[in-house]
Structures are given as structure tokens and as C-alpha cells.
Design a protein around this motif. Structure first.
Motif, short mmCIF file in Angstrom:
data_model
loop_
_atom_site.label_atom_id
_atom_site.label_comp_id
_atom_site.label_asym_id
_atom_site.label_seq_id
_atom_site.Cartn_x
_atom_site.Cartn_y
_atom_site.Cartn_z
N VAL A 139 34.24 7.13 -10.76
CA VAL A 139 33.97 7.12 -12.28
C VAL A 139 32.82 7.95 -12.72
CG1 VAL A 139 33.34 5.50 -14.26
CG2 VAL A 139 34.81 4.67 -12.77
N ARG B 180 32.72 11.39 -15.28
CA ARG B 180 32.09 11.35 -16.47
C ARG B 180 31.85 12.67 -17.29
NH1 ARG B 180 30.89 6.45 -17.55
NH2 ARG B 180 30.35 4.88 -15.87
N VAL C 289 37.93 6.09 -19.09
CA VAL C 289 38.43 5.47 -18.03
C VAL C 289 39.37 4.14 -18.30
CG1 VAL C 289 37.57 4.19 -16.10
CG2 VAL C 289 36.29 6.22 -16.52
N ARG D 227 39.63 1.01 -12.88
CA ARG D 227 38.88 1.28 -11.81
C ARG D 227 39.65 0.74 -10.79
NH1 ARG D 227 33.07 1.69 -13.22
NH2 ARG D 227 32.94 2.04 -15.40
N THR E 151 40.54 6.33 -9.63
CA THR E 151 40.14 5.98 -11.07
C THR E 151 41.30 6.37 -11.96
OG1 THR E 151 38.06 6.25 -10.67
CG2 THR E 151 38.60 6.66 -12.82
N LEU F 81 42.44 7.90 -15.74
CA LEU F 81 41.98 8.07 -17.18
C LEU F 81 43.13 7.85 -17.93
CD1 LEU F 81 40.07 11.61 -16.20
CD2 LEU F 81 39.23 9.19 -16.30
N PRO G 136 39.58 -1.32 -20.33
CA PRO G 136 40.08 -0.48 -19.00
C PRO G 136 40.13 -1.94 -18.16
CG PRO G 136 37.67 -0.60 -19.42
CD PRO G 136 38.10 -1.12 -20.61
#
Length: 331
Positions: A146, A150, A164, A167, A173, A175, A260
Motif C-alpha cells: 500500500v 500511495r 486501495v 489488502r 494490493t 486498487l 476496502p
């Protein structure tokens, strides 16, 4: 079984979400596994005409459905995960914990008795309907943390932002966001050498673009009776064990669409509580792959077994082999 672990392991079911689906998933079990078949027939009947059409498309040879659209993928993912869980129960394999990824968490809730199958079918119809007007978009899996991602993300988290969405692991990760913004981020990542691939999804689940669908989904939950889970659920909405007041809160479930997915934090919290045999209860083997990254699995304290193959072929053989293995390990 690890040489330094003599005791048998309790079973935890991992129920996959959007992206795990594929044409013909689990269809080989239909008509061969009695409980699996009966539960699916019940679910499709509760869904009405839409359910009958979905079953016909799913069982067609070759399968005749747009599998990556939420209207097909989501109810089938829920139904196969739930039916597999019930089939395991009929064989005497009762899970000690449940962990579902996105729509898999709804299957976990149904298996734990938070709501019944008739209500679940209604909820899946409403989940599909709520996403109809969602902006075009999707999800993008990136082999990065993550923190590494960023700089490529929007800071304002507006309705069209790329954020995001999940996780899944320390450097796994996902998106999520609307188009064309998601494609722009994808190009930037590839230009900077970040390995990424599209998730099989036509909607930007777990992003701000889903926020306007939350209200309709919440109203659907407010019409049904919900109960605290009979089996512990480790929630990928929070990354922690689901509390009774969360399980009975319509807003909690509705916002799952836009918030998320905290799969890795939830898995880590669950495996810190005790060791398990982790059984991926749905199509594909993506959650098995992620679970094998966890230190408790790598060190031999926990085991991982898929109930279905990565493709359509060999589903019955894979399922029955998994059942045998789980019975050998289930206390």
C-alpha cells in the motif's frame, strides 16, 4: 502434516469473492454431490426467474454467461461458497471459523446463521440491482505494498478516485476505481515497472464509486432478521473478529460494498488466535495462494487445502480429495 505438530487442526473456511469466478466453476459437482445440488436448487428457486436463468447459464455446455459481470459472478460466488460449506457440514466437517473475501463474507454470514438462505437470495438480488447504475470501472491487482502505491493514488477519495480496494497480502494490493482513471493509474504503474493485472470485474467494488449503491443495499438488510454468528467470523471489512452488534447492523453490511477489503489483516488476526487447516471454499485457488504467504503457514503450523481446482476440470476429484484430507485433520 508438519513433523513438529501432532495435533489435528480445526477447519477454517476461506470464501472467495469477485475475481475468483470462472465459467463452469463447481458445475461438475452439480448432480453428483447431493447436498451441494439441493442447496443450489433452493437458492436459485428463492431468486425466482432470475435464479432459473442463472442456473441455466451456469450449467450450459459450454457455459453461456458473462461471468465477470456482478449480476452473474456475485450470486454464483455466494451460492457456490455457501453450498460447499453446507456440503462439508453434511459430511461431518464443521468449521471452527469463517473468513470471506468481499461477497464471500456474505456467504460466511449465511453459513454462520446471521441470516437465512431465502433472505440471502433477496440480498443478492438487491446487491446486483444496487450496482446497475455504478460508473464503469474495475479493479487492478498490483504486486506492491500500500505504501509503495500511495504516490499513484488520489488523496481526496472522491467518487471517481482510484483507491486501495483490498489488502490481500504484504505486497499484494488491489486498487479499485472508475474509468478512465483506473486505466491511467494502470499505465503509470506499468511505466514505472510495477507488475499489475486486471481483476475479473466490470464494477469498481470497494471504492468511492460504489457509495451511492450503499443506501439501497442497506434498506434491503433493514427488512430482514439478523442474528449474531453461531460460528466465529473474521471480518475482511474490519480485519478483526466480527462482533454481534456488527453482524446485526444493516449499515455494516451495506458499506462493505464501498469500503476496502482487509483480507490480510483478517487472516493474520485469525491465525494469531490459533492454528487452522485453511480450506478455500469456492472457485479458484487465489486465497490458498495468499494464505501460503503467511508465516504460520510457511512455518508448518497451519495447512492449506483448496476444495476446487483453478479451472473447471477436475472439480469433483479435487473436492473429494479435499474432504478426505479435512476429515483426517478435523478434530
Amino acid at each position: 502434516m508438519s513433523a513438529h505438530r501432532a495435533e489435528r487442526l480445526p477447519v477454517a473456511l476461506l470464501l472467495p469473492g469477485q475475481g475468483a469466478q470462472h465459467r463452469g466453476m463447481a458445475a461438475e459437482l452439480y448432480g453428483q454431490e447431493a447436498v451441494f445440488t439441493a442447496v443450489l436448487d433452493e437458492f436459485f428457486e428463492y431468486m425466482g426467474k432470475e435464479g432459473c436463468a442463472l442456473r441455466d447459464e451456469w450449467l450450459a455446455d459450454p457455459p453461456d454467461l458473462v461471468i465477470d459481470d456482478a449480476s452473474r459472478a456475485q450470486p454464483l460466488l455466494f451460492a457456490t461458497g455457501y453450498a460447499l460449506g453446507r456440503s462439508l457440514e453434511s459430511r461431518g466437517i464443521r468449521p471452527a471459523a469463517l473468513l470471506g473475501h468481499s461477497v464471500g463474507e456474505l456467504a460466511a454470514a449465511a453459513l454462520a446463521g446471521v441470516f437465512g438462505l431465502r433472505d440471502a437470495a433477496m440480498l443478492m438480488r438487491e446487491r446486483t440491482a444496487a450496482t446497475v447504475a455504478v460508473p464503469a470501472g474495475g479493479m487492478l491487482a498490483a504486486a506492491a505494498s500500500v505504501e509503495e502505491l500511495r504516490p499513484y493514488l488520489d488523496s481526496d477519495a472522491g467518487v471517481n478516485s482510484v483507491v486501495v480496494g483490498a489488502r490481500n497480502g504484504p505486497r499484494q494490493t488491489v486498487l479499485a476505481g472508475a474509468e478512465p482513471q483506473l486505466s491511467s493509474v494502470e499505465r503509470l504503474l506499468r511505466d514505472h515497472g510495477v507488475s499489475c493485472r486486471r481483476v475479473a470485474a466490470r464494477q469498481p467494488f470497494h471504492s468511492p464509486a460504489m457509495a451511492h449503491a450503499v443506501g439501497r443495499f442497506e434498506r434491503a438488510f433493514s427488512t430482514i432478521e439478523m442474528r449474531p454468528p453461531r460460528v466465529p467470523i473474521w471480518s475482511t471489512a474490519t480485519g478483526a473478529r466480527l462482533r454481534g452488534e456488527q453482524a446485526t447492523d444493516p449499515a455494516f453490511w451495506a458499506w462493505q460494498l464501498a469500503n476496502p477489503v482487509q483480507f490480510w489483516p483478517a487472516l493474520d488476526a485469525m491465525l494469531r488466535s490459533r492454528d487452522f487447516l485453511l480450506a478455500e471454499t469456492g472457485p479458484g485457488q487465489g486465497l490458498c495462494m495468499l494464505a501460503r504467504l503467511h508465516p504460520r503457514v510457511r512455518q508448518g503450523h497451519c495447512e492449506v487445502v483448496p476444495l476446487l481446482p483453478s479451472g473447471a476440470d477436475g472439480a469433483l476429484r479435487t473436492y473429494r480429495a479435499a474432504v478426505t484430507r479435512m476429515k483426517q485433520n478435523n478434530p
